[in-house]
Write a protein that holds these residues in place. Structure first.
Motif, PDB file in Angstrom:
ATOM      1  N   CYS A 204     -36.425  21.335   8.588  1.00 36.60           N
ATOM      2  CA  CYS A 204     -35.580  22.474   8.178  1.00 36.60           C
ATOM      3  C   CYS A 204     -34.650  22.128   7.495  1.00 36.60           C
ATOM      4  CB  CYS A 204     -34.777  23.093   9.359  1.00 36.60           C
ATOM      5  SG  CYS A 204     -36.126  23.450  10.804  1.00 36.60           S
ATOM      6  N   GLU A 205     -34.327  22.647   6.280  1.00 32.41           N
ATOM      7  CA  GLU A 205     -33.146  22.522   5.302  1.00 32.41           C
ATOM      8  C   GLU A 205     -32.080  23.130   5.894  1.00 32.41           C
ATOM      9  OE1 GLU A 205     -32.273  23.484   0.728  1.00 32.41           O
ATOM     10  OE2 GLU A 205     -34.480  22.790   1.075  1.00 32.41           O
ATOM     11  N   ARG A 206     -30.854  22.344   6.646  1.00 26.04           N
ATOM     12  CA  ARG A 206     -30.280  22.839   7.707  1.00 26.04           C
ATOM     13  C   ARG A 206     -29.210  23.552   6.887  1.00 26.04           C
ATOM     14  NH1 ARG A 206     -27.442  18.784  11.352  1.00 26.04           N
ATOM     15  NH2 ARG A 206     -27.422  17.685   9.384  1.00 26.04           N
ATOM     16  N   PRO A 207     -28.604  23.365   5.607  1.00 21.21           N
ATOM     17  CA  PRO A 207     -27.669  24.416   5.065  1.00 21.21           C
ATOM     18  C   PRO A 207     -28.308  25.623   4.595  1.00 21.21           C
ATOM     19  CG  PRO A 207     -27.620  21.986   3.758  1.00 21.21           C
ATOM     20  CD  PRO A 207     -28.845  22.131   4.633  1.00 21.21           C
ATOM     21  N   SER A 208     -29.766  25.766   4.338  1.00 21.58           N
ATOM     22  CA  SER A 208     -30.124  26.961   3.990  1.00 21.58           C
ATOM     23  C   SER A 208     -30.237  28.063   5.292  1.00 21.58           C
ATOM     24  CB  SER A 208     -31.661  27.068   3.411  1.00 21.58           C
ATOM     25  OG  SER A 208     -31.916  25.853   2.940  1.00 21.58           O
ATOM     26  N   VAL A 209     -30.570  27.254   6.353  1.00 19.76           N
ATOM     27  CA  VAL A 209     -30.725  28.041   7.709  1.00 19.76           C
ATOM     28  C   VAL A 209     -29.314  28.374   8.189  1.00 19.76           C
ATOM     29  CG1 VAL A 209     -31.373  27.830  10.157  1.00 19.76           C
ATOM     30  CG2 VAL A 209     -32.327  26.376   8.321  1.00 19.76           C
ATOM     31  N   VAL A 210     -27.915  27.480   7.978  1.00 25.32           N
ATOM     32  CA  VAL A 210     -26.827  28.074   8.452  1.00 25.32           C
ATOM     33  C   VAL A 210     -26.626  29.146   7.610  1.00 25.32           C
ATOM     34  CG1 VAL A 210     -24.339  27.424   8.324  1.00 25.32           C
ATOM     35  CG2 VAL A 210     -26.047  25.939   9.173  1.00 25.32           C
ATOM     36  N   ALA A 211     -26.775  29.221   6.065  1.00 25.27           N
ATOM     37  CA  ALA A 211     -26.395  30.186   5.141  1.00 25.27           C
ATOM     38  C   ALA A 211     -27.134  31.557   5.626  1.00 25.27           C
ATOM     39  CB  ALA A 211     -26.675  30.124   3.858  1.00 25.27           C
ATOM     40  N   ARG A 212     -28.398  31.578   6.154  1.00 21.62           N
ATOM     41  CA  ARG A 212     -29.160  32.609   6.357  1.00 21.62           C
ATOM     42  C   ARG A 212     -28.619  33.512   7.585  1.00 21.62           C
ATOM     43  NH1 ARG A 212     -34.927  32.872   4.633  1.00 21.62           N
ATOM     44  NH2 ARG A 212     -35.338  34.926   6.005  1.00 21.62           N
ATOM     45  N   CYS A 213     -27.854  33.051   8.363  1.00 21.58           N
ATOM     46  CA  CYS A 213     -27.463  33.715   9.717  1.00 21.58           C
ATOM     47  C   CYS A 213     -26.376  34.790   9.253  1.00 21.58           C
ATOM     48  CB  CYS A 213     -26.709  32.930  10.530  1.00 21.58           C
ATOM     49  SG  CYS A 213     -26.385  33.870  12.131  1.00 21.58           S
ATOM     50  N   PRO A 214     -26.765  36.153   9.556  1.00 19.73           N
ATOM     51  CA  PRO A 214     -25.729  37.182   9.146  1.00 19.73           C
ATOM     52  C   PRO A 214     -24.488  37.201   9.707  1.00 19.73           C
ATOM     53  CG  PRO A 214     -27.544  37.915  10.223  1.00 19.73           C
ATOM     54  CD  PRO A 214     -27.765  36.770  10.176  1.00 19.73           C
ATOM     55  N   VAL A 215     -24.321  36.551  10.819  1.00 21.61           N
ATOM     56  CA  VAL A 215     -23.024  36.718  11.648  1.00 21.61           C
ATOM     57  C   VAL A 215     -22.500  35.279  11.577  1.00 21.61           C
ATOM     58  CG1 VAL A 215     -23.510  38.739  12.854  1.00 21.61           C
ATOM     59  CG2 VAL A 215     -24.430  36.625  13.832  1.00 21.61           C
ATOM     60  N   ALA A 216     -23.019  34.196  10.988  1.00 24.07           N
ATOM     61  CA  ALA A 216     -22.242  32.820  11.043  1.00 24.07           C
ATOM     62  C   ALA A 216     -22.486  32.333  12.400  1.00 24.07           C
ATOM     63  CB  ALA A 216     -20.994  32.813  10.351  1.00 24.07           C
ATOM     64  N   ALA A 217     -23.618  32.589  13.091  1.00 25.99           N
ATOM     65  CA  ALA A 217     -23.600  31.851  14.320  1.00 25.99           C
ATOM     66  C   ALA A 217     -24.185  30.540  14.455  1.00 25.99           C
ATOM     67  CB  ALA A 217     -24.572  33.001  15.150  1.00 25.99           C
ATOM     68  N   ILE A 218     -24.729  30.081  13.460  1.00 28.35           N
ATOM     69  CA  ILE A 218     -25.515  28.569  13.380  1.00 28.35           C
ATOM     70  C   ILE A 218     -24.532  27.529  12.830  1.00 28.35           C
ATOM     71  CG2 ILE A 218     -27.525  27.568  12.745  1.00 28.35           C
ATOM     72  CD1 ILE A 218     -28.693  30.197  12.185  1.00 28.35           C
ATOM     73  N   ARG A 219     -24.418  26.551  13.215  1.00 33.80           N
ATOM     74  CA  ARG A 219     -23.616  25.191  12.682  1.00 33.80           C
ATOM     75  C   ARG A 219     -24.528  24.085  13.007  1.00 33.80           C
ATOM     76  NH1 ARG A 219     -19.404  27.525  16.500  1.00 33.80           N
ATOM     77  NH2 ARG A 219     -20.453  26.299  18.642  1.00 33.80           N
ATOM     78  N   PRO A 220     -24.269  23.175  12.046  1.00 36.02           N
ATOM     79  CA  PRO A 220     -25.065  21.868  12.318  1.00 36.02           C
ATOM     80  C   PRO A 220     -24.527  20.980  13.383  1.00 36.02           C
ATOM     81  CG  PRO A 220     -23.996  22.047  10.029  1.00 36.02           C
ATOM     82  CD  PRO A 220     -23.459  23.139  10.893  1.00 36.02           C
ATOM     83  N   ALA A 221     -25.483  20.215  14.081  1.00 36.30           N
ATOM     84  CA  ALA A 221     -24.814  19.524  15.122  1.00 36.30           C
ATOM     85  C   ALA A 221     -26.074  18.205  15.217  1.00 36.30           C
ATOM     86  CB  ALA A 221     -25.164  20.421  16.475  1.00 36.30           C
ATOM     87  N   MET A 222     -25.488  17.287  16.076  1.00 34.19           N
ATOM     88  CA  MET A 222     -26.219  15.958  16.101  1.00 34.19           C
ATOM     89  C   MET A 222     -26.741  16.162  17.736  1.00 34.19           C
ATOM     90  SD  MET A 222     -26.279  14.154  13.698  1.00 34.19           S
ATOM     91  CE  MET A 222     -26.839  12.719  14.124  1.00 34.19           C
ATOM     92  N   VAL A 223     -28.144  16.175  17.926  1.00 30.75           N
ATOM     93  CA  VAL A 223     -28.540  16.429  19.418  1.00 30.75           C
ATOM     94  C   VAL A 223     -29.521  15.039  19.565  1.00 30.75           C
ATOM     95  CG1 VAL A 223     -29.805  17.764  20.875  1.00 30.75           C
ATOM     96  CG2 VAL A 223     -28.450  18.729  19.131  1.00 30.75           C
ATOM     97  N   ASN A 224     -29.360  14.442  20.542  1.00 28.92           N
ATOM     98  CA  ASN A 224     -30.027  13.231  20.798  1.00 28.92           C
ATOM     99  C   ASN A 224     -30.079  12.316  19.703  1.00 28.92           C
ATOM    100  OD1 ASN A 224     -30.603  14.223  23.461  1.00 28.92           O
ATOM    101  ND2 ASN A 224     -32.617  15.091  22.624  1.00 28.92           N
ATOM    102  N   ASN A 225     -28.824  11.995  19.035  1.00 32.17           N
ATOM    103  CA  ASN A 225     -28.789  11.359  17.788  1.00 32.17           C
ATOM    104  C   ASN A 225     -29.518  11.689  16.590  1.00 32.17           C
ATOM    105  OD1 ASN A 225     -26.684   9.636  18.526  1.00 32.17           O
ATOM    106  ND2 ASN A 225     -28.255   8.173  19.774  1.00 32.17           N
ATOM    107  N   LYS A 226     -30.102  13.041  16.666  1.00 32.56           N
ATOM    108  CA  LYS A 226     -30.878  13.372  15.430  1.00 32.56           C
ATOM    109  C   LYS A 226     -29.925  14.769  14.881  1.00 32.56           C
ATOM    110  CE  LYS A 226     -35.433  12.558  17.140  1.00 32.56           C
ATOM    111  NZ  LYS A 226     -36.366  12.984  17.835  1.00 32.56           N
ATOM    112  N   PRO A 227     -30.232  14.640  13.617  1.00 39.91           N
ATOM    113  CA  PRO A 227     -29.585  15.844  12.987  1.00 39.91           C
ATOM    114  C   PRO A 227     -30.237  17.287  13.439  1.00 39.91           C
ATOM    115  CG  PRO A 227     -30.518  14.725  11.427  1.00 39.91           C
ATOM    116  CD  PRO A 227     -30.661  14.074  12.586  1.00 39.91           C
ATOM    117  N   SER A 228     -29.484  18.109  14.086  1.00 42.42           N
ATOM    118  CA  SER A 228     -30.224  19.567  14.323  1.00 42.42           C
ATOM    119  C   SER A 228     -29.130  20.614  14.151  1.00 42.42           C
ATOM    120  CB  SER A 228     -30.558  19.296  15.779  1.00 42.42           C
ATOM    121  OG  SER A 228     -31.290  20.499  16.085  1.00 42.42           O
ATOM    122  N   LEU A 229     -29.306  21.737  14.842  1.00 36.49           N
ATOM    123  CA  LEU A 229     -28.602  22.946  14.575  1.00 36.49           C
ATOM    124  C   LEU A 229     -28.221  23.369  15.786  1.00 36.49           C
ATOM    125  CD1 LEU A 229     -30.596  24.447  11.986  1.00 36.49           C
ATOM    126  CD2 LEU A 229     -28.230  23.683  11.579  1.00 36.49           C
TER     127      LEU A 229
END
Ligand code: SF4
Ligand code: SF4
Length: 358
Positions: A204-229
């Motif tokens: 996933c292209e994380r900024p596009s996914v974050v921008a896609r959410c109509p209610v700003a519910a998604i944010r970038p996160a590190m999970v298990n030392n991997k970039p995720s959301l």
């Protein structure tokens, strides 16, 4: 060095329709005087010149295999004048220049297993989106819903006994194509997406996914030392808009992806403004291969509309006259908390729900 000759670009897009038109239609283009509806599935157009053209309409399943297409074309070659066209609701229409060709054409279509109808005050063919066959994000199979519903509404397609015409639509995700009509059957997700954190970083292209959410519910996160959301589930409205750009955010769920039925949508016309459909039934099981629960509700709404509406009232006109409380009373559909639009943006959207205010 000689200049390279560039090839002429191949045009794509919609071809010029005039080249495929029946010659009589072409000849009388823009010069039609009036039309009649002699029987269900048949239209007769009369031109100022006195020439007339008869149109016979049959329903198709929209996603057509090549054998069915050949059969339909053979009927066109043999019984019509070699011209067909498809309507936006996936009906096929044959044009003939002479009344004597109409009955043999209808017989050939019916012998071939096709149903003639869908004109005037009938239930027209349900328009539907791609479903599992073509698209990459559906939560149900729109074509399957259409097939099972039309099997039960076949008499309403081939007879004209409704107060006015009825357009039904289906939509196999909650955000994209389809899903507007007198009655719309749409997917309704009821749980936020489940994230496969191992895949997000690679897929996933994380900024596009974050921008896609109509209610700003998604944010970038590190999970298990991997970039995720991550998703703020209190904000998430379960729309599924993050799933197309990021398939690891799976929203389709065998249990929690449901169907919802919306009623009363209509385009504007010479007499009235557009009317927006409103939610009347939610949480209906998405139950292939026959979707009996959704079909039963659609049939119930149609039965009440047929009995209670005045001639020429479309479903939205009928509900405008009787009011939403009476609609729920007559159809026996429960009015639940899910009909109340309580989203924080509701100040702007309450008018789009059947929420009853005093
Ligand atoms: S409604 Fe959604 S899932 Fe269905 S074909 Fe359109 S984009 Fe795909
Ligand atoms: S489902 Fe919709 S609201 Fe929820 S996180 Fe995805 S885009 Fe945002």
């Amino acid at each position: 060095m000689a200049q390279l000759q560039h090839r002429t670009p191949i045009e794509s897009g919609c071809p010029d329709g005039f080249q495929y038109m029946h010659p009589l239609m072409l000849k009388n283009f823009g010069n039609w005087k009036y039309h009649e509806h002699p029987r269900p599935g048949v239209l007769r157009h009369i031109a100022n010149s006195g020439e007339e053209i008869w149109t016979v309409r049959a329903g198709t399943q929209r996603i057509l295999d090549v054998f069915t297409l050949r059969k339909l074309c053979d009927i066109g070659d043999q019984y019509a004048d070699g011209h067909v066209r498809f309507t936006i609701r996936s009906n096929i229409e044959y044009m003939v220049s002479d009344e004597s060709k109409v009955d043999p054409l209808i017989k050939a279509l019916e012998d071939g297993g096709f149903i003639v109808g869908g004109t005037a005050n009938s239930v027209a063919m349900i328009s539907h989106t791609q479903g599992w066959l073509h698209c990459d994000i559906p939560g149900t199979d729109a074509s399957g819903v259409v097939k099972s519903m039309m099997d039960e509404l076949i008499d309403e397609f081939r007879n004209c006994t409704m107060p006015n015409r009825v357009h039904i639509t289906t939509s196999c995700c909650q955000i994209n194509c389809g899903g507007q009509g007198d009655i719309a059957i749409n997917i309704q997700h009821t749980k936020p997406p489940k994230i496969n954190h191992d895949l997000v970083g690679n897929v996933c292209e994380r900024p596009s996914v974050v921008a896609r959410c109509p209610v700003a519910a998604i944010r970038p996160a590190m999970v298990n030392n991997k970039p995720s959301l991550e998703v703020d589930e209190k904000k998430c409205i379960c729309c599924g808009a993050c799933y197309p750009p990021c398939p690891p955010m799976q929203i389709n769920d065998a249990e929690h992806s449901k169907l919802a039925i919306w009623v009363g949508g209509n385009h504007s016309n010479a007499r009235s403004k557009p009317s927006f459909q409103k939610l009347v039934a939610a949480g209906i099981p998405n139950n292939p291969p026959r979707w009996p629960e959704a079909t039963a509700i659609v049939k119930r709404i149609l039965k009440v509309y047929k009995e209670d509406a005045r001639d020429w009232e479309r479903i939205n006109d009928w509900i405008d006259r009787i009011g939403w409380p009476r609609f729920f009373e007559l159809t026996g559909l429960p009015f639940t908390k899910f009909h109340i639009d309580n989203w924080r943006g509701a100040r702007k959207s309450l008018n789009a729900s059947t929420y009853i205010r005093f």
